[in-house]
Every structure is written in structure tokens, then in C-alpha cells.
Design an enzyme around this catalytic site. Structure first.
Site, PDB file in Angstrom:
ATOM      1  N   TYR A 103       0.836  -1.189   0.000  1.00  0.00           N
ATOM      2  CA  TYR A 103       0.000   0.000   0.000  1.00  0.00           C
ATOM      3  C   TYR A 103       0.879   1.249   0.000  1.00  0.00           C
ATOM      4  CZ  TYR A 103      -4.157   2.480  -0.271  1.00  0.00           C
ATOM      5  OH  TYR A 103      -5.097   3.317  -0.768  1.00  0.00           O
ATOM      6  N   GLU A 245     -13.289   4.295  -4.045  1.00  0.00           N
ATOM      7  CA  GLU A 245     -11.895   4.574  -3.725  1.00  0.00           C
ATOM      8  C   GLU A 245     -11.264   5.439  -4.809  1.00  0.00           C
ATOM      9  OE1 GLU A 245     -10.669   2.836  -0.850  1.00  0.00           O
ATOM     10  OE2 GLU A 245      -9.060   4.287  -1.148  1.00  0.00           O
TER      11      GLU A 245
END
Ligand code: NAD
Length: 546
Positions: A103, A245
Site C-alpha cells: 500500500y 476509492e
């Protein structure tokens, strides 16, 4: 619910190379001698049988040999596409080390270079060309029972802007975190990218770009494609939670408003960010011994993150007796033009609730001198905006200034942890969006917090899925934030740490899921009956790769 035999039934019949090529069932060298006989694997694997710990150590050794973070990312994605059990086993055990690779910040670089590192089969691409046939595209996904979808249209990837179809790295990364942090079985997770084109000139001209090389579709044609997607999901995967998102903010706010009362949806950039930031502020106030409703909060950036945080903070202040209008007066925004005030005629709809009556001031420094904020939050995507004079002014006005530089990835952060501690002479309570290492200053070690959405969205998602919430409400995020803040130990608070260690994330997610599910039941939004022991039930449903 999650751990059910039939997840694997289909793959129990696989043998030989088909079995080794099935990431759900492949255990590679961990197949026992007997299994190798039964499943026609003899000769297809080296003779040695390895335990999963040996396999996992091997993965970490290879990982450490890679020369760059991007190579580490590519390597981990390769492990994920070959062997789910090994990937999640390793990820869970080394989460703090691996999260910055799968991430932010490394995923940002991976998205920028996604056309080069692309591997098929890890997420579903839906494009303009699929209009009218999205249901068939969803049907092509091999899993038939999906519980969580993370979807982007790639328009605002982290603080990196429009990356189009290359944004797929984000849903893939977030889905992996759902499994690692909250134990949602990988079979129940679906990463989706909706490709409506891009305005990124590099991608429009790159012969190797993987997406549609056209300008973005907007207006009614865009809305109808998204609508078809949402309706098709509801029909084919009726139990799925949809997490929006990294949409551009002109669409993010609209889509959330449009669907939030009809469908099981939330927007992580707006609501998840708000949850993790509220939690960090509540922890910081434990350190300063102050009340939330006594704070003046100044934001740099009035987009999804900033306005989302402001809205949740205001809602949390109403729990301390303020009306929502009074509470909003405690939140002030500076955007690219200057202070958001009600005399401005250029304000987007989402900024209006925070456009207070006040003289316009053109920049952050003047806004600090005028408003005397106790808390400063950066969500602008513009680096180096928390300058030395800005941090010094916050320190002059406050004994313990609370400063959060949330912009991602690291290169976009409004200031570094070192700058915040140095310029405030160690008095700042600091958190950032991407991780910074601890800072040594005057014989002290300062550990910055990471306002990482992964503290919030996996637990919230787990609570929603377990209870079968029909909608997702702000009260669920407030409950999640309060629960997260309570997970920080007194010892950590004494050292200025405002979030619990990432290594505790699965226990944190269980606590958050429980508090969220309780709100779902209280609000009458649950589709499943409440189990007798909610926390135990949630734990029993979590996937633990073995
Ligand atoms: P956005 O595009 O919706 O909003 C950006 C805002 O910044 C806009 O209001 C814009 O007007 C303002 N802005 C632009 N230039 C400015 C300038 N020079 N001065 C002041 N304001 C300026 O984006 P977003 O979703 O709100 O995300 C913003 C940043 O926050 C991104 O870098 C993102 O990665 C980060 N973020 C962090 C977290 C986290 O730390 N947990 C979560 C979500 C987003």
C-alpha cells in the site's frame, strides 16, 4: 459465513499443474508426501516438503534481496497470484514491514508504472466498451459469492492525480488489506477498476498503457455507466459492500450522496479517512487533556479527505452537546484560493457547510494568525506547505500543537515528521498519511503516528458484512473512531503515540467490527440476527491462512 467448506469445494478436485496454478488451493512445497500422491503432484515439485513457516521465511529472505521497493512490490504480487495461503500468512505476520510496499507509498509508484508491472487475473476491469453488458463482465469473475468490492475510476489516485486504468493497484492493495487486517476471506473480495478514459497526457500517448486511450467520459454517460455497475453488483452479488476509492472529488461526493441511503456503499477517502483522523485527534486530546468541542481545527485542502474529516469531527462534537451548526464553526478550511468564507462565489457544493462568515484571507499563514487553530490538518496533496513559519506559529499559539500532514504518498506530505518535531521543538503531536521513521531530537525519540485508513476500513467492512447492514451511516464511522482511539495504551500515549501498533491490527479490527455491528443493530439496519456473543462470532468468521 466466511470460513465455509464450499469456498474450496470446487478446487478440491484439482490435480497436477491445474492445482499448482490455482492460487486459492496451491500450497506449493507445503503439500505433504501423501497429498502429492493423491493429487498427482509427484515430480511437479522438488522432493523437499516445507512447512508454511519455512516457506514464509523464504519469501521474506527473497523480499529482502530485492533492490528497490517496486521490485519488492512486484515480487509480493507474484507470490499473491501463485499462493494465497502463503501470501496472506506472510503478510499478516509482517504487516508493519509489508504494508508500505503493498500500500502507500510504494503502491503509488506501482500505479504510475502499472502498465509495465501488470499481471492479469487480479482484478476486474469494466470499461465504456462494456456498457449494457456489465452483468456479463461480473459473471466472468470466477468467485460467485462476493462480500466486499473496492472500486476506483482511477481519477485521483492517492495525491498523484489521474492514472486511469493504472489505478487498479489501489483496489488490489486495499482488498489484500481487508484480508490481512480483518480476515475477510480472499474469495469474497473483488477489486474493480471502471475505465472511462483518462486526462493523463502520458497515458494518452503511451503505446504500452493498458487502459482506454480517450478523454474521460463525463456527465450523464458517466453516471449511467456507474449506475449500471451498481445495479449489476446488486443483482449478481447482493451481499456485497461497495467501497468507493480514489474517485475525483466532483464525482466522489455526488456518488456517495446518490447511493448511500439506497445501497451498501461508503467512500473510504471521505469516510474512512475521517474515521482514522477523528481517532488520532481523540488520542491527541487524551494527551493534552482537552475536549474535542473546545478545539479550532484548520484544514489545508477542502476536498474529499478534508471535508470528510470536518463533517465527522462536527458530528462527533454534537455528542458533546453542540448543535451541528455550532460544531461546524469549529472547522475552517483553506483551499487553493484561500480561506473558505461565505462571501466567496467560487465554492463547490461540498464546501458550503463550512463557508463561515469571516473576512477572506488568502493563505494558510494568515489564516493561522487570524483563527488561532489548535489543530492543523493537511489534506491538499501539495508538499512543503507546512513550512517552518507555519509550524512555528502553531507552536507559539499552542503548548502541544496537533499537526497532521495527511497527503500521500510521502513525496506529497505537507511536511516531514522531522520538520514537524524540529520546528516545534518536540512539542507537536504529529501524524502523517504515509509512514515516517521515528525522529531523534535532543536525546528524545519521537514516533510519528500514521493516520492509515487501514486501521478503520477493514474493521468497518467486517462489521458491515457480519451484520448485513443495509446502509452505511456516519455513526458507524464515529463508533469505529472512538473504538480505535481506545485501543491506544496509556504507555503509548505517554510517548506521544496516537495509534496502536500495526501488529495489533487484527484485534483492533475485531473491536471496530463489533462496535460498528452494534450500531447497525441499534439503527435497525441489520439483515442478519445478532449473534449471542458478537465479538466471539466475528473472530470465528475471520480467515486465518494455515
Ligand atoms: P481532493 O482532490 O478531493 O482535494 C484536494 C484539496 O486540496 C482541494 O480542495 C484543493 O482545492 C486543495 N488544494 C489544492 N492545492 C492547494 C493549495 N496549494 N493550497 C491549499 N489547498 C489546495 O483530494 P483528497 O481526496 O481530499 O486528498 C487530498 C490528499 O489527502 C491526497 O494527497 C491524499 O493522498 C491524502 N489522503 C490521505 C489520507 C490518509 O492519510 N489517511 C486519506 C485520504 C486522502
Amino acid at each position: 459465513m466466511f470460513i465455509k467448506e464450499d469456498v474450496y469445494n470446487e478446487t478440491q478436485t484439482l490435480t497436477g499443474l491445474d492445482l499448482l496454478h490455482s492460487p486459492q488451493s496451491n500450497r506449493s512445497m507445503a503439500f505433504t508426501t501423501q497429498e502429492r500422491r493423491n493429487r498427482k503432484l509427484r515430480g511437479l515439485l522438488p522432493p523437499r516438503v516445507r512447512t508454511i513457516d519455512e516457506q514464509s521465511n523464504n519469501v521474506m529472505a527473497n523480499f529482502h534481496h530485492k533492490n528497490s521497493d517496486l521490485e519488492k512490490y512486484v515480487y509480493l504480487m507474484d507470490v499473491q497470484s501463485r499462493n494465497h495461503t502463503l501470501f496472506y500468512y506472510t503478510l499478516i505476520r509482517h504487516l508493519a514491514e509489508l504494508m508500505p510496499i503493498i500500500y502507500t507509498p510504494t503502491v503509488g509508484q506501482a500505479c504510475q508504472e502499472f502498465s509495465e508491472v501488470y499481471v492479469s487475473g487480479r482484478g476486474l476491469y469494466i470499461s465504456e466498451d462494456d456498457r449494457g453488458e456489465i452483468d456479463q463482465v461480473l459473471a466472468n469473475w470466477p468467485e460467485k459469492d462476493i462480500r466486499v468490492i473496492v472500486v476506483t475510476d482511477g481519477e485521483r489516485i492517492l495525491g498523484l492525480g489521474d492514472l486511469g486504468a493504472n489505478g487498479m493497484g489501489i483496489p488490489i492493495g486495499k482488498m489484500a488489506l481487508y484480508t490481512a487486517c480483518a480476515g475477510i476471506h480472499p474469495s469474497y473480495c473483488l477489486p474493480v477498476t471502471i475505465d472511462v478514459g483518462t486526462e493523463n497526457p502520458k497515458h494518452l500517448n503511451d503505446p504500452y498503457y493498458i487502459g482506454l486511450q480517450k478523454h474521460r467520459t463525463r456527465g450523464a454517460a458517466y453516471d449511467s455507466l456507474i449506475d449500471e455497475f451498481i445495479m449489476s453488483v446488486q443483482k449478481r452479488f447482493p451481499k456485497a459492500l461497495i467501497q468507493f476509492e480514489d474517485f475525483g472529488n466532483q464525482n466522489a461526493f455526488r456518488l456517495l450522496e446518490k447511493y448511500r441511503d439506497q445501497q451498501r456503499v461508503f467512500n473510504d477517502d471521505i469516510q474512512g479517512t475521517a474515521g482514522v483522523t477523528l481517532a488520532g485527534i481523540l488520542s491527541a486530546l487524551q494527551i493534552t487533556g482537552q475536549r474535542l468541542s473546545d478545539q479550532t481545527i484548520l484544514f489545508l485542502g477542502a476536498g474529499e479527505a478534508g471535508i470528510g474529516i470536518g463533517s465527522l469531527l462536527a458530528s462527533a462534537m454534537t455528542d458533546e452537546g453542540l448543535s451541528i451548526e455550532e460544531a461546524r464553526q469549529h472547522c475552517w478550511f483553506v483551499d487553493s484560493t484561500g480561506l473558505v468564507v461565505n462571501s466567496r462565489k467560487d465554492l463547490a457544493h461540498h464546501k458550503l457547510p463550512f463557508a463561515h462568515q469571516h473576512t477572506f484571507v488568502p493563505d494558510l499563514q494568515s489564516a493561522i494568525e487570524t483563527l488561532h487553530p489548535t489543530i492543523l490538518i493537511g489534506a491538499s496533496g501539495i508538499p512543503h506547505t507546512f513550512t517552518q513559519p507555519v509550524v512555528e506559529a502553531m507552536t507559539r499559539l499552542n503548548d502541544r500543537p496537533v499537526i497532521f500532514a495527511l497527503s500521500n504518498p510521502t513525496s506529497k506530505s505537507e511536511c516531514t515528521a522531522e520538520e514537524a518535531y524540529q520546528w516545534s521543538k518536540g512539542r507537536a503531536i504529529f501524524a502523517s498519511g504515509s509512514p515516517f521513521p521515528p525522529v531523534a531530537l535532543n536525546d528524545m525519540i519521537y514516533t510519528p503516528g500514521q493516520a492509515n485508513n487501514s486501521y478503520i476500513f477493514p474493521g468497518v467492512g467486517l462489521g458491515i458484512v457480519v451484520s448485513g447492514a443495509r446502509h452505511v451511516t456516519d455513526a458507524m464511522f464515529t463508533a469505529a473512531a472512538r473504538t480505535l482511539a481506545k485501543q491506544v495504551s496509556d504507555a503509548d500515549l505517554k510517548e506521544g503515540k496516537i495509534y496502536p501498533p500495526l501488529s495489533d491490527i487484527r484485534a483492533v479490527s475485531v473491536a471496530i467490527a463489533e462496535s460498528v455491528a452494534r450500531v447497525v443493530y441499534q439503527e435497525g439496519l441489520a439483515e442478519t440476527p445478532m449473534p449471542k456473543d458478537l465479538a466471539e462470532y466475528i473472530k470465528s468468521q475471520m480467515y486465518d491462512p494455515k
